[in-house]
Enzyme design. Structure first.
Site, PDB file in Angstrom:
ATOM      1  N   ALA A  66      40.292  -1.862  67.423  1.00 34.69           N
ATOM      2  CA  ALA A  66      39.762  -0.816  66.854  1.00 34.69           C
ATOM      3  C   ALA A  66      41.082   0.080  67.144  1.00 34.69           C
ATOM      4  O   ALA A  66      42.038  -0.044  67.921  1.00 34.69           O
ATOM      5  CB  ALA A  66      38.455   0.101  67.660  1.00 34.69           C
ATOM      6  N   GLU A 128      38.835  -4.861  75.886  1.00 34.96           N
ATOM      7  CA  GLU A 128      38.305  -3.352  76.094  1.00 34.96           C
ATOM      8  C   GLU A 128      38.014  -2.977  77.603  1.00 34.96           C
ATOM      9  O   GLU A 128      38.239  -1.838  77.750  1.00 34.96           O
ATOM     10  CB  GLU A 128      36.986  -3.343  75.370  1.00 34.96           C
ATOM     11  CG  GLU A 128      36.972  -3.373  73.836  1.00 34.96           C
ATOM     12  CD  GLU A 128      36.897  -4.697  73.186  1.00 34.96           C
ATOM     13  OE1 GLU A 128      37.357  -5.497  73.868  1.00 34.96           O
ATOM     14  OE2 GLU A 128      36.684  -4.896  72.011  1.00 34.96           O
TER      15      GLU A 128
HETATM   16  C1  3H9 Z   1      38.278  -1.885  70.476  1.00 35.53           C
HETATM   17  O1  3H9 Z   1      38.627  -2.538  69.629  1.00 35.53           O
HETATM   18  C2  3H9 Z   1      36.828  -1.206  70.634  1.00 35.53           C
HETATM   19  C3  3H9 Z   1      35.890  -1.939  69.899  1.00 35.53           C
HETATM   20  O2  3H9 Z   1      35.158  -3.019  70.481  1.00 35.53           O
HETATM   21  C4  3H9 Z   1      34.628  -1.481  69.409  1.00 35.53           C
HETATM   22  C5  3H9 Z   1      34.739  -0.523  68.098  1.00 35.53           C
HETATM   23  C6  3H9 Z   1      33.619   0.208  68.056  1.00 35.53           C
HETATM   24  N1  3H9 Z   1      45.137   1.262  68.359  1.00 35.53           N
HETATM   25  O3  3H9 Z   1      51.997  -2.499  72.800  1.00 35.53           O
HETATM   26  P1  3H9 Z   1      52.899  -2.329  71.841  1.00 35.53           P
HETATM   27  C7  3H9 Z   1      50.176   0.847  69.038  1.00 35.53           C
HETATM   28  S1  3H9 Z   1      39.346  -1.108  71.776  1.00 35.53           S
HETATM   29  C8  3H9 Z   1      45.912   2.225  68.036  1.00 35.53           C
HETATM   30  O4  3H9 Z   1      53.934  -1.506  72.023  1.00 35.53           O
HETATM   31  P2  3H9 Z   1      53.271  -5.264  71.811  1.00 35.53           P
HETATM   32  C9  3H9 Z   1      51.009   1.155  70.494  1.00 35.53           C
HETATM   33  O5  3H9 Z   1      50.295   2.522  70.596  1.00 35.53           O
HETATM   34  C10 3H9 Z   1      40.977  -1.913  71.283  1.00 35.53           C
HETATM   35  N2  3H9 Z   1      47.442   2.137  68.406  1.00 35.53           N
HETATM   36  O6  3H9 Z   1      53.275  -3.503  71.147  1.00 35.53           O
HETATM   37  C11 3H9 Z   1      52.226   1.184  69.887  1.00 35.53           C
HETATM   38  O7  3H9 Z   1      52.564   2.444  69.147  1.00 35.53           O
HETATM   39  P3  3H9 Z   1      54.017   3.202  69.385  1.00 35.53           P
HETATM   40  C12 3H9 Z   1      41.060  -3.240  71.707  1.00 35.53           C
HETATM   41  C13 3H9 Z   1      47.626   0.825  68.782  1.00 35.53           C
HETATM   42  O8  3H9 Z   1      53.734  -6.010  70.858  1.00 35.53           O
HETATM   43  C14 3H9 Z   1      52.333   0.118  68.840  1.00 35.53           C
HETATM   44  O9  3H9 Z   1      50.910  -0.146  68.338  1.00 35.53           O
HETATM   45  N3  3H9 Z   1      42.382  -3.699  71.908  1.00 35.53           N
HETATM   46  C15 3H9 Z   1      46.576  -0.119  69.081  1.00 35.53           C
HETATM   47  O10 3H9 Z   1      53.796  -4.935  73.186  1.00 35.53           O
HETATM   48  C16 3H9 Z   1      53.006  -1.077  69.379  1.00 35.53           C
HETATM   49  O11 3H9 Z   1      52.269  -1.660  70.421  1.00 35.53           O
HETATM   50  C17 3H9 Z   1      43.236  -3.410  72.598  1.00 35.53           C
HETATM   51  O12 3H9 Z   1      43.255  -2.963  73.447  1.00 35.53           O
HETATM   52  C18 3H9 Z   1      45.108   0.081  68.840  1.00 35.53           C
HETATM   53  N4  3H9 Z   1      44.240  -0.685  69.297  1.00 35.53           N
HETATM   54  O13 3H9 Z   1      51.792  -5.420  71.928  1.00 35.53           O
HETATM   55  C19 3H9 Z   1      44.595  -3.985  72.281  1.00 35.53           C
HETATM   56  N5  3H9 Z   1      47.396  -1.204  69.691  1.00 35.53           N
HETATM   57  O14 3H9 Z   1      54.903   2.096  68.685  1.00 35.53           O
HETATM   58  C20 3H9 Z   1      45.802  -2.878  72.595  1.00 35.53           C
HETATM   59  C21 3H9 Z   1      48.471  -1.068  69.852  1.00 35.53           C
HETATM   60  O15 3H9 Z   1      53.867   4.417  68.459  1.00 35.53           O
HETATM   61  N6  3H9 Z   1      47.071  -3.558  72.208  1.00 35.53           N
HETATM   62  N7  3H9 Z   1      48.722   0.339  69.254  1.00 35.53           N
HETATM   63  O16 3H9 Z   1      54.146   3.191  70.724  1.00 35.53           O
HETATM   64  C22 3H9 Z   1      47.744  -4.107  72.682  1.00 35.53           C
HETATM   65  O17 3H9 Z   1      47.354  -4.852  73.906  1.00 35.53           O
HETATM   66  C23 3H9 Z   1      49.126  -4.418  72.228  1.00 35.53           C
HETATM   67  O18 3H9 Z   1      49.467  -3.150  71.612  1.00 35.53           O
HETATM   68  C24 3H9 Z   1      49.427  -5.543  71.444  1.00 35.53           C
HETATM   69  C25 3H9 Z   1      51.049  -5.578  70.828  1.00 35.53           C
HETATM   70  C26 3H9 Z   1      49.297  -7.084  72.347  1.00 35.53           C
HETATM   71  C27 3H9 Z   1      48.606  -5.763  70.359  1.00 35.53           C
END
Ligand code: 3H9
Length: 693
Positions: A66, A128
């Protein structure tokens, strides 16, 4: 190719419709993405020429969850449930084509496809829990139906990213296709599904695995017991477990209701707010105002380390883990051999637990060599990190030598935990190349790296250090030169008050209990016992002037001697010590003070509020860039409970006005060590929060 909206395209390839998402950086499920998916599936469903539908993403990853930035606000456009219903109920087979990381809501979307294909490098997860949440789009009910409740418990409470091969074995993926050929592979798979007339598998209808666990509450009881220590203080793991219990015991739709209720509770609570804050705080810490993204970086192909002790060895392992050769210099052969042997032992221990392979042990050890001569070894290194004893004269001597030995442009770093780096840099002719890289012990484990910018450190050296930190898996925070930098300077406040509280009548175990209950892994006195009370204590000079002196003189030097502030049994379990209590009482009598009963509330406020106040002074002096950077330091280097965000976020949660009022009250009663920082007063007078800074 037809444009559905600014982030979604729809094309027809033969008889397969392909919906392509392109919403950088991580294709998060923003309102635009949900709209694109909804309209895309609607259009693909309505096109009689399309017999199957593939969902694929452009960029570095499939949907990574999300959009966290939308949390807390009103959700615009179609809901995720609308999109999922469209996919799951589609009369045409839907195939998710996965690369990068399919996480959270992204995996929940993919679990509504009838099939999932992935490239071998893809990773699957429901992380999450790390945001203080649980999967809120059906994941809690679908995942256990695919992988079984036991595996779901492990995945959802750890947030672990499961590699594609394991996902295939566990049923999360149906087929792996060649790396770099996802589109072709997914199309071929879709054609196969059509040709074989495969059924439209809906995970929600597959009850076998959850039914097998019904009537076996011990699965959950045992899991809770085994993880009690790890989950202590956190709400989200327990809530995740409850949703899996619901998946096992209730019909799908009823389970979804439990999920929705618990998700709502977590989302509106302070723990998730703190954990979501921390997610962005860590990423924001990487952004350094005034240093452009295109600042030239110094290639780091070889690293030199001075000192083969615990610190030097731990630092070396970080680089070897990232494939960068390291040479460690010691003064004598014996400590050098000991240091190299310890590194090997550490790797072998990791291998024995399955963390790395035997070959990786050999490869990493081969990258670390030892030497007795800086002159012979440091001529070609791109970075040197000095990790010797904390004495200014020794450090200056080393840096003068490094200046003469190292090639122009090499970065000269010190691992000092608080000495003046400008003074160290002053003995070189290249202060622009000098920087602090403050690792935390054990350096191969602890995530934090304080990068200390001295007066003359160049942008290029800073940018290189920040990038290198990421490469070796550290969370870096840029700080300025001041005694103790950010972390230890704030720690000093807590240590001082902990000691004073003991002299006023609180026993060490009372102080420790309050901080442990707050969420720290241990209190300051248990910490001293663990580290050794004799660090910095000199027997010959000891004259019983402090509680520590008396304890060390009685050979109570901490856990290693079976006694310190606490008494320890043979399993190192701590017990309050009557001996220590007597020592403390003697000191109180000698000081003429009247011991009093001190409330838990006062212990907490006396230990924590001065830390917040010191954080404000640090910001005022420009030694940290932002309040959230201080929180990143404390979470990752000092065990600040993740679900409380960090000292500054916690300050916002209780309210800056309350912190100020308490500091003023303590100042009036106990003196100027509680003097409020002018920035705190200003903030309160302007009715602002720390997060506004
Ligand atoms: C969810 O899904 C709830 C649902 O179950 C229910 C819904 C009803 N949203 O980490 P990075 C941005 S909860 C917005 O440096 P990497 C991050 O801020 C979500 N932005 O890259 C950064 O921005 P900036 C469950 C996001 O390659 C840029 O992307 N999912 C999100 O080292 C790059 O990120 C998670 O918890 C997001 N969801 O790692 C996954 N994710 O460049 C969370 C990232 O401006 N994300 N951004 O600073 C991660 O674990 C890592 O970002 C990922 C990439 C592994 C994807």
């Amino acid at each position: 190719m037809a444009e559905i909206n600014s982030v979604t395209d729809l094309s027809l390839e033969g008889d397969v419709a392909v919906i392509t998402l392109n919403s950088p950086p991580v294709n998060a499920l923003s309102a635009k993405v949900r709209e694109g998916l909804y309209e895309g599936f609607k259009a693909a469903g309505a096109n009689p020429a399309a017999k199957a539908i593939v969902l694929i993403c452009e960029g570095r990853t499939f949907i990574a969850g999300a959009d966290i930035t939308e949390f807390g606000g009103a959700m615009a456009g179609p809901s995720l449930f609308d999109v999922q219903g469209m996919m799951e109920n589609s009369p045409k087979p839907v195939i998710a084509a996965i690369h990068g990381t399919v996480l959270g809501g992204g995996l929940e979307v993919a679990l509504c496809a009838h099939y999932r294909v992935a490239v071998p490098s893809a990773k699957f997860g429901l992380p999450e829990v790390n945001l203080g949440l649980l999967p809120g789009a059906g994941g809690t009910q679908r995942l256990p139906r695919v992988v079984g409740p036991e595996r779901a418990l492990e995945m959802m409470t750890s947030g672990r990213h499961v590699p594609a091969k394991e996902a295939l074995a566990g049923g999360l993926a149906d087929e792996l296709v060649e790396e770099g050929k996802l589109r072709e592979g997914a199309l071929a798979f879709a054609k196969k599904v059509l040709a074989e007339n495969r059924p439209l598998t809906r995970i929600r209808d597959q009850n076998e695995k959850v039914e097998a666990a019904r009537g076996k509450p011990e699965i959950f009881a045992e899991f809770r017991k085994a993880n009690a220590r790890k989950f202590r203080g956190f709400l989200a793991p327990e809530y995740n477990i409850q949703t899996i219990e619901a998946a096992v015991n209730l019909p799908f739709e009823e389970g979804l209701k439990v999920e929705r209720k618990l998700f709502g509770e977590l989302m509106s609570g302070p723990q998730s707010a703190a954990q979501r804050y921390s997610f962005f705080a860590e990423r924001t810490a990487n952004k350094i105002p005034g240093i452009a993204d295109d600042t030239p970086l110094i290639p780091i192909k070889k690293v030199g380390i001075i000192g083969a002790g615990t610190m030097g060895g731990g630092i070396a392992m970080n680089f070897a883990n990232a494939g960068i050769p390291v040479v460690i210099v010691e003064q004598r052969q014996e400590p050098l051999d000991r240091g190299l042997a310890t590194i090997r032992k550490n790797y072998e221990r990791t291998a024995s637990r399955g963390g790395i392979t035997a070959q990786q042990v050999e490869d990493r050890c081969a990258l670390i060599t030892g030497s007795l001569s800086m002159e012979d070894s440091f001529g070609d290194v791109d970075l040197v990190i000095e990790a010797v004893f904390e004495r200014m004269d020794i450090k200056k001597d080393i840096f003068a030598k490094l200046d003469a030995i190292c090639k122009p442009g090499a970065i000269l770093a010190t691992n000092t935990s608080g000495l003046n780096i400008d003074e160290i840099a002053s003995v070189t002719k290249r202060p622009e190349s000098v920087i602090g890289l403050h690792f935390f012990s054990p350096a191969n484990v602890m995530k934090l790296l304080e990068i200390v910018r001295a007066d003359h450190t160049s942008d290029s050296v800073i940018a290189t250090s920040m990038k290198l930190a990421k490469q070796i898996g550290k969370i870096a925070v840029l700080v300025g030169v001041c005694p103790g930098f950010v972390g230890n300077r704030i720690l000093g406040q807590r240590q001082r008050e902990a000691q004073k509280l003991v002299m006023e009548g609180a026993m060490p175990w009372e102080v420790d209990r309050v901080l442990y209950d707050f969420g720290f892994p241990m209190g300051p006195f248990a910490m001293s016992d663990l580290a050794g009370l004799d660090i910095g204590w000199v027997k010959e000079k000891s004259n019983g002037e402090s509680i520590r002196d008396v304890l060390c003189e009685a050979d109570r030097r901490g856990q290693k001697t079976g006694a310190g502030y606490y008494d320890y049994d043979e399993n190192r379990n701590a017990k309050p010590s009557p001996f220590t209590e007597n020592v403390i009482n003697d000191f109180i009598v000698k000081s003429g003070a009247n011991p009093r009963k001190i409330s838990d509330e006062e212990i907490l406020e006396r230990c924590i509020y001065p830390m917040i106040n010191e954080g404000m002074k640090i910001l005022e002096e420009g030694k940290a860039i932002r309040a959230s950077d201080i929180d990143v330091v404390w979470q990752n280097g000092y065990g600040w409970p993740v679900y409380r965000g960090g000292p500054m976020h916690y300050g916002d949660q209780i309210g800056p006005a309350k912190v100020l009022a308490k500091m003023q009250e303590f100042q009036a009663k106990m003196g100027d060590q509680f003097k409020p920082a002018p920035l705190l007063e200003k903030l309160v007078s302007e009715n602002k929060k720390f997060a506004d800074l």
